[in-house]
Design an enzyme around this catalytic site. Structure first.
Site, PDB file in Angstrom:
ATOM      1  N   PRO A 162      33.028  19.305  -0.025  1.00 41.21           N
ATOM      2  CG  PRO A 162      32.920  19.163   2.298  1.00 41.21           C
ATOM      3  CD  PRO A 162      33.798  18.838   1.125  1.00 41.21           C
ATOM      4  CB  CYS A 163      31.309  23.756  -2.336  1.00 39.94           C
ATOM      5  SG  CYS A 163      30.505  22.820  -3.641  1.00 39.94           S
ATOM      6  CG  HIS A 164      26.902  20.370   0.420  1.00 40.52           C
ATOM      7  ND1 HIS A 164      27.917  19.576  -0.061  1.00 40.52           N
ATOM      8  CD2 HIS A 164      26.460  19.793   1.557  1.00 40.52           C
ATOM      9  CE1 HIS A 164      28.076  18.540   0.754  1.00 40.52           C
ATOM     10  NE2 HIS A 164      27.199  18.660   1.757  1.00 40.52           N
TER      11      HIS A 164
END
Length: 138
Positions: free
Chosen positions: A103-105
């Site tokens: 989850p880089c967001h």
């Protein structure tokens, strides 16, 4: 970023992409659907992360950010060797090929503002809103 990431993966694996279904792609599709339907918070499909040791350590740290939560580049830096700057972390984050699953967001700048996302900031905001609304009901 998609083309750059795909080219890096093809080169590193000395392979080409072939579109087909198998047990892993079917499980990934099911788990992503469950995620968007608020039926799943964690992914448990096997991952093959293609990157250097530093990138992989950043990506592994990203997976520890809880659903509906956020962190900053400085937060990530606390879990990594001191020789790496937030700029190094930013670049590794941008090289992540498995957005949502890794989850880089969920990464914000130090002020809590939305910054850099390969899919665009409007998509990043929508993903964060989705997680907050689905997994942190009022």
């Amino acid at each position: 970023m998609r083309r750059t990431i795909d080219t890096r993966i093809k080169h590193a694996l000395n392979a080409d992409f072939i579109e087909k279904s198998d047990g892993i792609t079917t499980a990934a599709e099911q788990q992503l659907t469950q995620y968007f339907m608020a039926e799943r918070r964690h992914f448990d499909i096997p991952l093959r992360m293609v990157g250097n040791d530093f990138q992989q350590s950043v990506w592994q740290t990203l997976t520890s950010i809880p659903y509906g939560g956020t962190a900053t580049y400085d937060d990530l830096a606390k879990h990594l060797p001191a020789k790496y700057t937030t700029q190094n972390i930013h670049h590794a984050n941008g090289a992540n090929a498995l957005a949502i699953i890794v989850p880089c967001h969920r990464i914000l700048d130090i002020s809590g503002s939305l910054v850099g996302y390969g899919g665009g900031l409007s998509l990043k905001k929508r993903l964060l809103d989705l997680e907050h609304n689905l997994f942190n009901p009022l």
